[in-house]
Each structure stands twice: as structure tokens, then as C-alpha cells.
Design a protein around this motif. Structure first.
Motif, PDB file in Angstrom:
ATOM      1  N   PRO A 132      11.632  19.359  15.367  1.00 56.50           N
ATOM      2  CA  PRO A 132      10.754  18.258  15.760  1.00 56.50           C
ATOM      3  C   PRO A 132      10.287  17.460  14.539  1.00 56.50           C
ATOM      4  O   PRO A 132      10.144  18.016  13.449  1.00 56.50           O
ATOM      5  CB  PRO A 132       9.563  18.966  16.413  1.00 56.50           C
ATOM      6  CG  PRO A 132      10.002  20.350  16.687  1.00 56.50           C
ATOM      7  CD  PRO A 132      11.120  20.675  15.767  1.00 56.50           C
ATOM      8  N   PHE A 133      10.054  16.172  14.743  1.00 57.68           N
ATOM      9  CA  PHE A 133       9.645  15.311  13.623  1.00 57.68           C
ATOM     10  C   PHE A 133       8.391  15.852  12.940  1.00 57.68           C
ATOM     11  O   PHE A 133       8.280  15.824  11.720  1.00 57.68           O
ATOM     12  CB  PHE A 133       9.396  13.881  14.115  1.00 57.68           C
ATOM     13  CG  PHE A 133      10.635  13.215  14.645  1.00 57.68           C
ATOM     14  CD1 PHE A 133      11.772  13.105  13.855  1.00 57.68           C
ATOM     15  CD2 PHE A 133      10.681  12.710  15.930  1.00 57.68           C
ATOM     16  CE1 PHE A 133      12.932  12.504  14.332  1.00 57.68           C
ATOM     17  CE2 PHE A 133      11.831  12.102  16.417  1.00 57.68           C
ATOM     18  CZ  PHE A 133      12.954  12.005  15.618  1.00 57.68           C
ATOM     19  N   VAL A 153       7.895  28.813  11.964  1.00 57.49           N
ATOM     20  CA  VAL A 153       9.117  29.242  11.274  1.00 57.49           C
ATOM     21  C   VAL A 153       9.079  28.902   9.777  1.00 57.49           C
ATOM     22  O   VAL A 153       9.538  29.710   8.946  1.00 57.49           O
ATOM     23  CB  VAL A 153      10.362  28.671  11.984  1.00 57.49           C
ATOM     24  CG1 VAL A 153      10.404  27.159  11.980  1.00 57.49           C
ATOM     25  CG2 VAL A 153      11.634  29.254  11.400  1.00 57.49           C
ATOM     26  N   HIS A 207      23.371  20.517  22.181  1.00 57.09           N
ATOM     27  CA  HIS A 207      22.272  21.234  22.838  1.00 57.09           C
ATOM     28  C   HIS A 207      21.175  20.204  23.064  1.00 57.09           C
ATOM     29  O   HIS A 207      20.571  19.728  22.099  1.00 57.09           O
ATOM     30  CB  HIS A 207      21.751  22.370  21.964  1.00 57.09           C
ATOM     31  CG  HIS A 207      22.797  23.381  21.615  1.00 57.09           C
ATOM     32  ND1 HIS A 207      22.624  24.323  20.631  1.00 57.09           N
ATOM     33  CD2 HIS A 207      24.034  23.600  22.109  1.00 57.09           C
ATOM     34  CE1 HIS A 207      23.699  25.084  20.542  1.00 57.09           C
ATOM     35  NE2 HIS A 207      24.579  24.652  21.422  1.00 57.09           N
ATOM     36  N   ILE A 208      20.944  19.857  24.312  1.00 56.11           N
ATOM     37  CA  ILE A 208      20.020  18.765  24.609  1.00 56.11           C
ATOM     38  C   ILE A 208      18.815  19.283  25.377  1.00 56.11           C
ATOM     39  O   ILE A 208      18.957  19.896  26.436  1.00 56.11           O
ATOM     40  CB  ILE A 208      20.732  17.659  25.416  1.00 56.11           C
ATOM     41  CG1 ILE A 208      21.865  17.060  24.553  1.00 56.11           C
ATOM     42  CG2 ILE A 208      19.747  16.573  25.854  1.00 56.11           C
ATOM     43  CD1 ILE A 208      22.563  15.876  25.171  1.00 56.11           C
ATOM     44  N   GLN A 224       6.884  31.804  17.974  1.00 52.49           N
ATOM     45  CA  GLN A 224       5.526  31.283  17.757  1.00 52.49           C
ATOM     46  C   GLN A 224       4.510  32.017  18.633  1.00 52.49           C
ATOM     47  O   GLN A 224       3.477  32.473  18.152  1.00 52.49           O
ATOM     48  CB  GLN A 224       5.520  29.783  18.062  1.00 52.49           C
ATOM     49  CG  GLN A 224       4.277  29.079  17.597  1.00 52.49           C
ATOM     50  CD  GLN A 224       4.369  27.568  17.802  1.00 52.49           C
ATOM     51  OE1 GLN A 224       5.461  27.026  17.995  1.00 52.49           O
ATOM     52  NE2 GLN A 224       3.247  26.905  17.773  1.00 52.49           N
ATOM     53  N   ASP A 277      10.731  16.139  27.570  1.00 51.02           N
ATOM     54  CA  ASP A 277      10.345  14.840  27.027  1.00 51.02           C
ATOM     55  C   ASP A 277      11.379  13.788  27.423  1.00 51.02           C
ATOM     56  O   ASP A 277      12.503  14.108  27.796  1.00 51.02           O
ATOM     57  CB  ASP A 277      10.171  14.904  25.502  1.00 51.02           C
ATOM     58  CG  ASP A 277      11.474  15.215  24.784  1.00 51.02           C
ATOM     59  OD1 ASP A 277      12.479  15.502  25.457  1.00 51.02           O
ATOM     60  OD2 ASP A 277      11.482  15.168  23.549  1.00 51.02           O
ATOM     61  N   SER A 315      15.079  13.519  25.450  1.00 54.04           N
ATOM     62  CA  SER A 315      16.245  14.307  25.872  1.00 54.04           C
ATOM     63  C   SER A 315      16.497  14.198  27.379  1.00 54.04           C
ATOM     64  O   SER A 315      17.655  14.164  27.809  1.00 54.04           O
ATOM     65  CB  SER A 315      16.087  15.770  25.450  1.00 54.04           C
ATOM     66  OG  SER A 315      14.877  16.287  25.918  1.00 54.04           O
ATOM     67  N   GLY A 355      13.244  24.854  17.363  1.00 54.76           N
ATOM     68  CA  GLY A 355      13.689  24.491  18.709  1.00 54.76           C
ATOM     69  C   GLY A 355      15.158  24.102  18.751  1.00 54.76           C
ATOM     70  O   GLY A 355      16.015  24.796  18.197  1.00 54.76           O
ATOM     71  N   ARG A 406       9.137  28.500  20.428  1.00 54.77           N
ATOM     72  CA  ARG A 406       7.793  28.825  20.934  1.00 54.77           C
ATOM     73  C   ARG A 406       7.769  30.186  21.617  1.00 54.77           C
ATOM     74  O   ARG A 406       6.853  30.969  21.409  1.00 54.77           O
ATOM     75  CB  ARG A 406       7.346  27.762  21.931  1.00 54.77           C
ATOM     76  CG  ARG A 406       7.183  26.405  21.282  1.00 54.77           C
ATOM     77  CD  ARG A 406       6.541  25.432  22.213  1.00 54.77           C
ATOM     78  NE  ARG A 406       6.671  24.081  21.679  1.00 54.77           N
ATOM     79  CZ  ARG A 406       5.949  23.060  22.071  1.00 54.77           C
ATOM     80  NH1 ARG A 406       5.039  23.215  23.010  1.00 54.77           N
ATOM     81  NH2 ARG A 406       6.129  21.865  21.550  1.00 54.77           N
ATOM     82  N   ALA A 452      14.188  20.154  25.063  1.00 56.36           N
ATOM     83  CA  ALA A 452      13.017  20.453  24.236  1.00 56.36           C
ATOM     84  C   ALA A 452      12.187  21.475  24.987  1.00 56.36           C
ATOM     85  O   ALA A 452      12.373  21.678  26.190  1.00 56.36           O
ATOM     86  CB  ALA A 452      12.210  19.189  23.990  1.00 56.36           C
ATOM     87  N   VAL A 492       5.860  18.463   7.848  1.00 56.12           N
ATOM     88  CA  VAL A 492       5.108  19.616   7.341  1.00 56.12           C
ATOM     89  C   VAL A 492       5.985  20.430   6.382  1.00 56.12           C
ATOM     90  O   VAL A 492       5.557  20.839   5.299  1.00 56.12           O
ATOM     91  CB  VAL A 492       4.641  20.493   8.534  1.00 56.12           C
ATOM     92  CG1 VAL A 492       4.114  21.838   8.065  1.00 56.12           C
ATOM     93  CG2 VAL A 492       3.587  19.759   9.357  1.00 56.12           C
TER      94      VAL A 492
END
Ligand SMILES: Cc1cc2nc3c(=O)[nH]c(=O)nc-3n(C[C@H](O)[C@H](O)[C@H](O)COP(=O)(O)OP(=O)(O)OC[C@H]3O[C@@H](n4cnc5c(N)ncnc54)[C@H](O)[C@@H]3O)c2cc1C
Length: 235
Positions: A206-207, A185, A63-64, A172, A70, A73, A115, A144, A66, A212
Motif C-alpha cells: 500500500p502507498f 512487516v 493478484h488483484i 498484523q 477498494d 482493484s 498485502g 493483516r 486488497a 513509512v
């Protein structure tokens, strides 16, 4: 790691910004559920993507994309589309990472995806079901917007196969029609579990999310050795 030539079988949209890519390696390969591959754009430019297919599947699903387009991908996708149009294989390193499913554990599992990190937990969820593993599994998928839940029916179907499995989508930016969970999430997980000490926790996204989550989950009792996330190596 050996480079494997893979036939590109299909590239199809899952959402306006996420594509499903199907590859068939031209030589036999093995990988575990929760591992990733690297697509080689050039000899120096290799990009990691989680393998969405379950362990043992001969065809590899990716699954490619975002939520916000960006370069990471979109450049990989452009490379694949070019090769697909020319009927050329793509080169990949397959079976990477250290965040694969541990089947020897007896602890309940929390699967956490942000995501397209969903690809990673989808592979693990399918393998748990195929191997009929009887451990409680809480699969959280945060996106999102509701339109980004491209495999919502598949996950509802997965959860319906075993009373021990739960699927919790978290939106979100909610709409009045959305009846489910809202917000970030990982916050949903923090709200649902007073202590994370007894869980194996599998994380992809995501990084910024990975950092977090690592800090917040450790504070809520998670054991670092029972948290699995390849993005930790990148942050
Ligand atoms: C090993 C590895 C594998 C990868 N596999 C893939 C892959 O299979 N496919 C792919 O396209 N890319 C992959 N990537 C690249 C990268 O991880 C993705 O581009 C990224 O996850 C895309 O996020 P998104 O835009 O879909 O999520 P977003 O839409 O940005 O976020 C989704 C949800 O994540 C949570 N979240 C996001 N940011 C935060 C934050 N700062 N704090 C708290 N919660 C947050 C929220 O709940 C949000 O709704 C991979 C990277 C690595 C290192």
C-alpha cells in the motif's frame, strides 16, 4: 507504450477479496521480473498491477485485490470479469516500472511485501530460484490476517529449495494459533537488521506503507540507490 491485447484465461479467488487473473498476450512480449503492467479500463483509465509471473513466462499472472475492498482493484476486476464473460481480450501496457530485479548486483536481498504487494516479490523470488542465483534472500510478507497468506505453502517450498533463502510471513492481527512473527512487516525487518546498508531492498505494498518504509529504512542505513519500489513514484 504499445497496447497489447491479452486473452483472459482465468479469474479465480485466492482469498475472499483477492483474485488470481491469468492472461496470455496475443503478440510476443518481454518483461522483467519485478515490473508491472497497466490494465486499460478506458483510454484514460489505466491501473497498475504487478506481474506475479517470473521473467520469461508466456502467461501473465496477476493478484488483484486488497484486504479492504477498494475501487482501485474492484473496478479493474469487474472490467476483467465482464470481458471474460464476453470472451473478449483486455488491453494492457506490459513491462513498466523501474523496480525490476537487478541480477548484476552481488548484495544480499530483502524482499518486502505488504498485502497484494506480494505479487511483486513472488515474481522476483521465482526468478532468483529459476536462475539459481546464490545470494542470501530474506522475503518478508506482511498481511493483516493469517487467511490473507494465500501463497504460504508456495513460499515455504521456495525457501526449502536453497539454504540462502528465507521466507518470513508477518501477521498484523495475530491469533493464538499463529506461531510466527506479528506486527507491521517493515518493523520485523527493522528488528532483524541492525543496519540495512549492505542490502538491495525490493518493496511493494500500500502507498501508506511505502512512505513509512522509505523513511524508516533510510534511517536504518539503507542506501536510496539500492531501494527499489515503483510506489515511490506515486507518493
Ligand atoms: C506499481 C503498482 C503496482 C501495484 N500492483 C498491484 C497488484 O499487483 N495488485 C493489487 O491488487 N494492487 C496493486 N497496486 C495497488 C495497491 O498497491 C494495492 O491495492 C495495495 O498494495 C493493497 O494493499 P492491501 O490492502 O493488500 O494491504 P493491507 O492489508 O492494507 O496491508 C498489508 C500489510 O502492509 C503493511 N502496511 C499497510 N499499511 C501500512 C502503513 N501505513 N504503515 C506500515 N505498514 C503498513 C502491514 O504490515 C499490513 O499488514 C499496485 C500499485 C502500484 C502503484
Amino acid at each position: 507504450m504499445t497496447l497489447i491485447a491479452c486473452t483472459i484465461d482465468a479469474i479465480e479467488p485466492l482469498t475472499p477479496t483477492v483474485n488470481r487473473v491469468l492472461l496470455t498476450p496475443t503478440t510476443p512480449i518481454s518483461y522483467q521480473s519485478g515490473q508491472y503492467l497497466q490494465l486499460c479500463l478506458t483510454a484514460e483509465d489505466k491501473r497498475p498491477f504487478s506481474i506475479a509471473s517470473h521473467a520469461g513466462s508466456k502467461q501473465i499472472e496477476l493478484h488483484i485485490g486488497a484486504s479492504v475492498a477498494d475501487n482501485f482493484s474492484s473496478q479493474a476486476l469487474a472490467h476483467l470479469q465482464q470481458l471474460f464473460a464476453a470472451k473478449q481480450p483486455v488491453l494492457a501496457e506490459i513491462g513498466l516500472g523501474d523496480a525490476q530485479l537487478r541480477t548484476d548486483s552481488k548484495r544480499p536481498l530483502i524482499l518486502l511485501a505488504g498485502g497484494t504487494g506480494f505479487s511483486y516479490i513472488y515474481s522476483i523470488a521465482q526468478t532468483l530460484a529459476k536462475q539459481n542465483i546464490q545470494r542470501p534472500v530474506f522475503a518478508y510478507w506482511g498481511v493483516r490476517d493469517v487467511e490473507a497468506l494465500y501463497h504460504h505453502p508456495e513460499m515455504q517450498q521456495w525457501a526449502s529449495t536453497n539454504q540462502l533463502y528465507q521466507f518470513i510471513p508477518v501477521i498484523q492481527h495475530s491469533t493464538p494459533e499463529w506461531q510466527g512473527r506479528t506486527g507491521l512487516v517493515h518493523q520485523a525487518v527493522l528488528d532483524d537488521f541492525a543496519s540495512l546498508a549492505e542490502y538491495d531492498i525490493y518493496i511493494a505494498g500500500p502507498f501508506a506503507m511505502a512512505g513509512v518504509v522509505r523513511d524508516a529504512f533510510l534511517q536504518q542505513g539503507a542506501k536510496r540507490e539500492n531501494m527499489f519500489c515503483d510506489a515511490f513514484a506515486y507518493i
